[in-house]
Design a protein around this motif. Structure first.
Motif, PDB file in Angstrom:
ATOM      1  N   SER A   1       6.769  -7.728 -12.233  1.00 39.89           N
ATOM      2  CA  SER A   1       5.726  -8.683 -12.592  1.00 39.89           C
ATOM      3  C   SER A   1       5.407  -9.567 -11.390  1.00 39.89           C
ATOM      4  N   TYR A   2       4.123  -9.815 -11.179  1.00 41.41           N
ATOM      5  CA  TYR A   2       3.676 -10.608 -10.034  1.00 41.41           C
ATOM      6  C   TYR A   2       2.682 -11.668 -10.504  1.00 41.41           C
ATOM      7  N   LYS A   3       2.692 -12.815  -9.782  1.00 37.65           N
ATOM      8  CA  LYS A   3       1.750 -13.891 -10.029  1.00 37.65           C
ATOM      9  C   LYS A   3       0.874 -14.060  -8.790  1.00 37.65           C
ATOM     10  N   PHE A   4      -0.444 -14.138  -9.010  1.00 41.61           N
ATOM     11  CA  PHE A   4      -1.370 -14.255  -7.886  1.00 41.61           C
ATOM     12  C   PHE A   4      -2.290 -15.462  -8.090  1.00 41.61           C
ATOM     13  N   THR A   5      -2.551 -16.147  -6.987  1.00 41.24           N
ATOM     14  CA  THR A   5      -3.604 -17.151  -6.945  1.00 41.24           C
ATOM     15  C   THR A   5      -4.347 -16.996  -5.623  1.00 41.24           C
ATOM     16  N   ALA A   6      -5.536 -17.547  -5.568  1.00 39.64           N
ATOM     17  CA  ALA A   6      -6.310 -17.553  -4.329  1.00 39.64           C
ATOM     18  C   ALA A   6      -6.753 -18.983  -4.033  1.00 39.64           C
ATOM     19  N   THR A   7      -6.703 -19.343  -2.749  1.00 37.04           N
ATOM     20  CA  THR A   7      -7.021 -20.715  -2.338  1.00 37.04           C
ATOM     21  C   THR A   7      -8.054 -20.691  -1.223  1.00 37.04           C
ATOM     22  N   ALA A   8      -9.038 -21.571  -1.332  1.00 38.77           N
ATOM     23  CA  ALA A   8     -10.061 -21.704  -0.295  1.00 38.77           C
ATOM     24  C   ALA A   8     -10.395 -23.186  -0.130  1.00 38.77           C
ATOM     25  N   THR A   9     -11.105 -23.490   0.944  1.00 43.75           N
ATOM     26  CA  THR A   9     -11.478 -24.878   1.224  1.00 43.75           C
ATOM     27  C   THR A   9     -12.999 -25.012   1.220  1.00 43.75           C
ATOM     28  N   LYS A  10     -13.499 -26.044   0.500  1.00 42.21           N
ATOM     29  CA  LYS A  10     -14.924 -26.339   0.463  1.00 42.21           C
ATOM     30  C   LYS A  10     -15.112 -27.845   0.599  1.00 42.21           C
ATOM     31  N   ASN A  11     -15.875 -28.218   1.607  1.00 35.93           N
ATOM     32  CA  ASN A  11     -16.133 -29.654   1.866  1.00 35.93           C
ATOM     33  C   ASN A  11     -14.824 -30.434   1.965  1.00 35.93           C
ATOM     34  N   ASN A  12     -13.880 -29.855   2.749  1.00 37.67           N
ATOM     35  CA  ASN A  12     -12.569 -30.467   2.988  1.00 37.67           C
ATOM     36  C   ASN A  12     -11.728 -30.606   1.716  1.00 37.67           C
TER      37      ASN A  12
END
Length: 368
Positions: free
Chosen positions: A43-54
């Motif tokens: 079993s795996y857990k995934f998230t994605a992170t990005a930056t917008k306007n700091n």
């Protein structure tokens, strides 16, 4: 990965089990992420992170469990047919454990014990025994027993044979479609695949492709005059049927390519090896297996060779990505369980060209 709020291009970090896994440069709002290093039954857990306007933006957590491996432990039974000359089986179809058809040329003796020069063209398993069969059909005013090369079955009463021309039946009664009279005189067919008897494709020699849909037969232009050796397909998430067809000939120089059929249109998939293509199997649009002059896998639009044998591999079939079989010359049979390949058989007195897989049952046919 889908996004509606980020400007493009943008950089996204994918996190797996709370650790940064990779950084991806996104240029579109819909992107397919492919990770090929996950272990079976985990079993795996995934998230994605990005930056917008700091400001850091993080997706909801996605949970995924990978497929477990299947077993390499099999019990094999061997059955032989024929009483004289050289008998061979070319193809096989499992309907269920009590209903299996195989086709080819089986030479038996007649009621007086003398060699019958007309070969039986099928064998049938009824759950307790195999019986040799003569599939007889009416053809241009005569009752004939045509040589059969292919079989594809939807149920016990919905079966297609291929013997240069298509034959359909209910297990007892059979009708041959004389497409060389009604469609094209040059059609010469050997294998079949379809989603139902209202949507089925046939392929074979001279680049032949025929399509039967809702009672109408059509010839499809393949763009090749080489042999189309096999056909297998899928129904996509958009309910669209795609069939794949390997093209090449051992005896005649010509094309080495992989065709794809959607509806009545043919395209080709880039083939980067100068190797023969004999068979194809796929569980989804994202993964394709080819065998012939080797075993090959296509993932993420990239081909790689699976180096487990040096013999010709004539057929590939499977249940899913963790349950795949291949068979070929010199009695070669191997199984992939989702993690490893294991060679199951290696009998130098045999050669296999037909293969069918259904759940826990596998049938391999050929010549010994």
């Amino acid at each position: 990965m889908k996004t509606t709020e980020l400007p493009f291009p943008t950089s996204v970090t994918l996190t797996q089990n709370n650790q940064a896994r990779m950084t991806i440069n996104l240029n579109t709002a819909d992107t397919l992420l492919y990770i090929d290093s996950l272990l079976p039954n985990q079993s795996y857990k995934f998230t994605a992170t990005a930056t917008k306007n700091n400001q850091q933006l993080t997706t909801n957590e996605v949970l995924a469990t990978t497929l477990d491996t299947t077993s390499h432990n099999f019990t094999w039974q061997t059955f032989t047919f024929g009483q004289h000359s050289s008998s061979v089986l070319y193809d096989v179809a499992i309907i269920n454990e009590n209903n299996i058809w195989a086709v080819g040329e089986i030479y038996m003796n007649d009621s007086l014990g003398q060699p019958d020069p007309i070969a039986y063209n099928a064998v049938h398993w009824d759950g307790s025994e195999w019986k040799v069969k003569k599939i007889d059909v009416h053809f241009r005013g005569s009752l004939i027993t045509p040589p059969l090369e292919g079989v594809f079955a939807f149920s016990s009463t919905d079966i297609w044979f291929v013997g240069s021309l298509p034959i359909h039946g209910d297990g007892t009664n059979w009708v041959m479609y004389d497409l060389r009279t009604t469609v094209d005189p040059n059609l010469s067919l050997s294998k079949a695949w379809g989603t139902s008897s209202s949507n089925i494709y046939f392929v074979g020699r001279n680049g032949s492709i025929a399509h039967y849909q809702n009672g109408i037969w059509k010839k499809i232009e393949s763009g090749t005059t080489s042999i189309i050796n096999d056909i297998w397909g899928i129904v996509t998430e958009n309910n669209e049927a795609i069939a794949y067809c390997p093209v090449s000939s051992f005896w005649i120089p010509g094309d080495k390519k992989l065709l794809s059929i959607k509806g009545n249109s043919v395209d080709s998939i880039p083939w980067t090896f100068n190797r023969l293509l004999y068979s194809v199997w796929t569980p989804s649009e994202r993964v394709i297996y080819i065998c012939g002059g080797g075993i090959f896998e296509r993932r993420n639009n990239q081909w790689k060779e699976i180096n487990i044998t040096s013999v010709a591999v004539n057929r590939v079939r499977g249940n899913y990505l963790n349950d795949i079989f291949v068979a070929g010359d010199f009695g070669f049979v191997a199984h992939f369980n989702g993690l490893t390949w294991k060679i199951e058989e290696y009998d130098f007195n045999s050669g296999f060209g037909g293969l069918s897989v259904m759940e826990n049952l596998t049938a391999v046919v050929g010549q010994r």
